[in-house]
Design an enzyme around this catalytic site. Structure first.
Site, PDB file in Angstrom:
ATOM      1  N   LYS A 203       0.841  -1.207   0.000  1.00 57.11           N
ATOM      2  CA  LYS A 203       0.000   0.000   0.000  1.00 57.11           C
ATOM      3  C   LYS A 203       0.871   1.250   0.000  1.00 57.11           C
ATOM      4  O   LYS A 203       1.739   1.411   0.833  1.00 57.11           O
ATOM      5  CB  LYS A 203      -0.914  -0.009   1.235  1.00 57.11           C
ATOM      6  CG  LYS A 203      -1.856  -1.198   1.293  1.00 57.11           C
ATOM      7  CD  LYS A 203      -2.635  -1.243   2.605  1.00 57.11           C
ATOM      8  CE  LYS A 203      -1.736  -1.484   3.775  1.00 57.11           C
ATOM      9  NZ  LYS A 203      -2.447  -1.704   5.048  1.00 57.11           N
ATOM     10  N   THR A 236      -7.799   9.693   8.329  1.00 61.80           N
ATOM     11  CA  THR A 236      -7.262   8.495   7.668  1.00 61.80           C
ATOM     12  C   THR A 236      -6.965   7.371   8.670  1.00 61.80           C
ATOM     13  O   THR A 236      -6.422   6.342   8.307  1.00 61.80           O
ATOM     14  CB  THR A 236      -5.935   8.843   6.962  1.00 61.80           C
ATOM     15  OG1 THR A 236      -5.039   9.385   7.958  1.00 61.80           O
ATOM     16  CG2 THR A 236      -6.154   9.860   5.858  1.00 61.80           C
ATOM     17  N   GLY A 238      -7.128   4.146  10.525  1.00 64.97           N
ATOM     18  CA  GLY A 238      -7.831   2.875  10.326  1.00 64.97           C
ATOM     19  C   GLY A 238      -7.952   2.464   8.873  1.00 64.97           C
ATOM     20  O   GLY A 238      -8.572   1.457   8.554  1.00 64.97           O
ATOM     21  N   THR A 239      -7.328   3.211   7.955  1.00 57.76           N
ATOM     22  CA  THR A 239      -7.485   2.855   6.528  1.00 57.76           C
ATOM     23  C   THR A 239      -6.857   1.493   6.242  1.00 57.76           C
ATOM     24  O   THR A 239      -7.413   0.695   5.500  1.00 57.76           O
ATOM     25  CB  THR A 239      -6.814   3.911   5.630  1.00 57.76           C
ATOM     26  OG1 THR A 239      -5.512   4.173   6.130  1.00 57.76           O
ATOM     27  CG2 THR A 239      -7.621   5.191   5.600  1.00 57.76           C
ATOM     28  N   GLY A 240      -5.713   1.199   6.862  1.00 59.68           N
ATOM     29  CA  GLY A 240      -5.046  -0.076   6.587  1.00 59.68           C
ATOM     30  C   GLY A 240      -5.860  -1.267   7.059  1.00 59.68           C
ATOM     31  O   GLY A 240      -6.084  -2.231   6.312  1.00 59.68           O
ATOM     32  N   CYS A 241      -6.373  -1.150   8.318  1.00 54.90           N
ATOM     33  CA  CYS A 241      -7.201  -2.253   8.858  1.00 54.90           C
ATOM     34  C   CYS A 241      -8.433  -2.451   7.996  1.00 54.90           C
ATOM     35  O   CYS A 241      -8.833  -3.560   7.674  1.00 54.90           O
ATOM     36  CB  CYS A 241      -7.675  -1.909  10.270  1.00 54.90           C
ATOM     37  SG  CYS A 241      -6.441  -1.269  11.360  1.00 54.90           S
TER      38      CYS A 241
END
Ligand SMILES: Cc1ncc(COP(=O)(O)OP(=O)(O)O)c(N)n1
Ligand SMILES: Cc1ncsc1CCOP(=O)(O)O
Ligand SMILES: [Mg+2]
Length: 522
Positions: A203, A236, A238-241
């Site tokens: 990412k 932004t 928590g975008t990865g989870c």
């Protein structure tokens, strides 16, 4: 088969046609995900984000908590690791009872916790394992120290179906290599793939000074760069989870890996876009709204998971032509996708309903396993019955706002428009794209006024929606269409230049090549 048995037997085209599958006994099987992650007291990331995104995507999600964090929009103040034996107790409790399709891992803060996870996954195999190698919070707090790297690389990554590191996590897993460009992301994805995961998604959200948000997907053979305009917002956290859990949810519903990744990327982008001005908390990084798609105001219906770039090479089928060349619609669709078609529309004006439905169901499976959207022309009922990705309707078909109310915010709606007024109305009614033409004279559609390149240009200038050109388009004139220099013209829709041909694959390849070359000059 690997040591965890069923995980590697992920069936390529296994899918559930709706959020629940009714088994022969009439019992409803619901897609199920288990998240194994940390708790975020601020509820923007961690298991809270996982639970929210699965709910938003229509999937049941259970949770095993590995750590409890005291955190807010200003950062992580404290972390309490749960004892490994208690993490194991939680795992046994749910894995012995639920029929999870996918396990997704987030914060795994110690080697001992990874160890109990591996043991339980061995005792209770699942179909797919999504590993989000959470190490450092976006506020910079270390959530898993360097001691975790070796067990990740030696034991967890080899059994993962997909890993979703950001560039910092990818660098850490690769011993600190520099990853500052898309090229370096590709190299990193290739090296990480050699550690064993079937798929890798690096990412690029925190790639320095890039105007786009770029993620690099690698399947062991091909790279896919998933680009979207970077959304400027503080929200932004928590975008990865969320991305990883959305991938897990889509896999649990039966999507292919690439399709799941594309949907997840668009879900996060849409959530960020919807939430960009929300103010929750006083710190520098706020949460976003996972339930944007459920909001009633018409603007939210624009947040579909539609990617306008999918309009690039739009194949519109015609069974008369396919019958003439003695090929089934299914084979025609397969060949078009193999040749580079980026979206498919089944346009069957004469087909009987039952025949159309069976054809549509078969094509949905093909498209979903290839990560290509399938739309149905005119027939909302068929689209609903086969869980297609959406519909294309004309000015004399069902009104768009009614179609939107029937299909919901997540389905794609395309509308035929010849004039700026029609284009504006389509936008107001909640459409996702416009098909504009006939650009050139065509025998495929009778009584069809030709609007020419000027008419197409006029519609593009007026349209707030992405546009695909249609009508008499073929290899010899596709470049002229793409060069009208209108940024929201995203591609061309083609019928006879693809399907009234001896070889669909050859024509699709040629058209795709022509379109790519025409884009280079723009
Ligand atoms: C992408 C795209 N654009 C236009 C059409 C035309 O649809 P069709 O049902 O053939 O005609 P109208 O209903 O628009 O009059 C299409 N199929 N696809
Ligand atoms: C469906 C449709 N809508 C406007 S023109 C057209 C037919 C396009 O067919 P072809 O690509 O063969 O010209
Ligand atoms: Mg129509």
């Amino acid at each position: 088969m690997d040591s965890l048995g069923a995980i590697r037997s992920w069936p390529a085209n296994w899918r559930i046609t709706t959020a629940t599958m009714t088994t022969t006994e009439g019992i409803k099987k619901v897609p199920q995900v288990l998240t194994v992650a940390g708790s975020d007291s601020g509820a923007g990331a961690g298991i809270q984000a996982d639970l929210k995104v699965c709910a938003a995507r229509g999937v049941y999600c259970a949770s095993v908590i590995t750590a409890v964090t005291a955190q807010n929009t200003r950062g992580v103040q404290s972390v309490h690791l749960l004892p490994p034996h208690f993490v194991s107790e939680q795992l046994k409790s749910v894995l012995s009872d639920f029929e999870f399709d996918v396990v997704k891992t987030g914060m795994l803060p110690s080697p001992e916790i990874v160890e109990v996870l591996l043991q339980n996954l061995s005792d209770f195999p699942v179909r797919a394992l999504v590993v989000d190698p959470v190490m450092v919070s976006t506020s910079g707090h270390v959530l898993a120290g360097s001691s975790i790297l070796s067990i990740f690389k030696e034991r967890l990554l080899p059994i993962a179906d997909i890993i979703t590191p950001n560039v910092k996590e990818a660098s850490a897993l690769l011993g600190g290599v520099r990853i500052e460009t898309v090229e370096e992301m590709r190299s990193a994805a290739k090296l990480l793939h050699q550690m064993g995961p079937r798929f890798v998604l690096v990412k690029g959200g925190d790639l320095p000074d890039s105007s786009d948000s770029v993620d690099v997907y690698f399947d062991g053979k091909e790279f896919h760069e998933l680009r979207s305009p970077r959304i400027t917002t503080r929200n932004t956290h928590g975008t990865g989870c969320t991305l990883a859990s959305c991938i897990a949810a889509e896999l649990a519903k039966g999507s292919s890996m690439l399709s799941a990744v594309k949907v997840a990327k668009r879900f996060v982008d849409n959530a960020l876009d919807y939430s960009k001005d929300i103010v929750i908390g006083s710190g520098k990084q706020g949460p976003f709204d996972h339930f944007f798609g459920l909001k009633k105001d018409p603007q939210s219906s624009r947040y579909s998971t539609f990617n306008p770039d999918d309009l690039f090479l739009y194949a519109v089928t015609d069974s008369r032509m396919n019958k003439k060349w003695n090929r089934s619609t299914v084979d025609a669709v397969k060949a078009a996708i193999e040749g580079g078609a980026t979206i498919i529309q089944l346009r069957e004006k004469e087909a009987e309903t039952r025949e159309f439905l069976e054809e549509a169901k078969a094509c949905v499976d093909i498209c979903r396993s290839s990560g290509v959207c399938l739309l149905i022309n005119d027939r909302i009922d068929i689209a609903l019955a086969c869980d297609a990705d959406g519909v294309h309707v004309g000015q004399s078909d069902m009104p768009v706002d009614l179609v939107r109310s029937l299909l919901g915010p997540d389905k794609i709606i395309g509308v035929s428009c010849k004039t700026p007024e029609q284009a504006h109305q389509a936008w107001k009614d909640g459409a996702d794209y416009i098909g504009s033409g006939g650009v050139y004279p065509t025998n495929t559609k009778s009584n069809n006024r030709t609007i020419g390149l000027d008419g197409l240009k006029e519609v593009c200038k007026a349209s707030k929606l992405p546009v695909v050109a249609i009508g008499g388009i073929k290899i010899s004139n596709a470049e002229a269409v793409m060069r009208i220099d209108e940024p929201n013209l995203k591609g061309v829709a083609i019928v006879s230049a693809l399907f009234d041909q001896e070889c669909v694959l050859t024509q699709a390849n040629k058209l795709h090549k022509t379109l790519k070359e025409s884009k280079k000059g723009i």
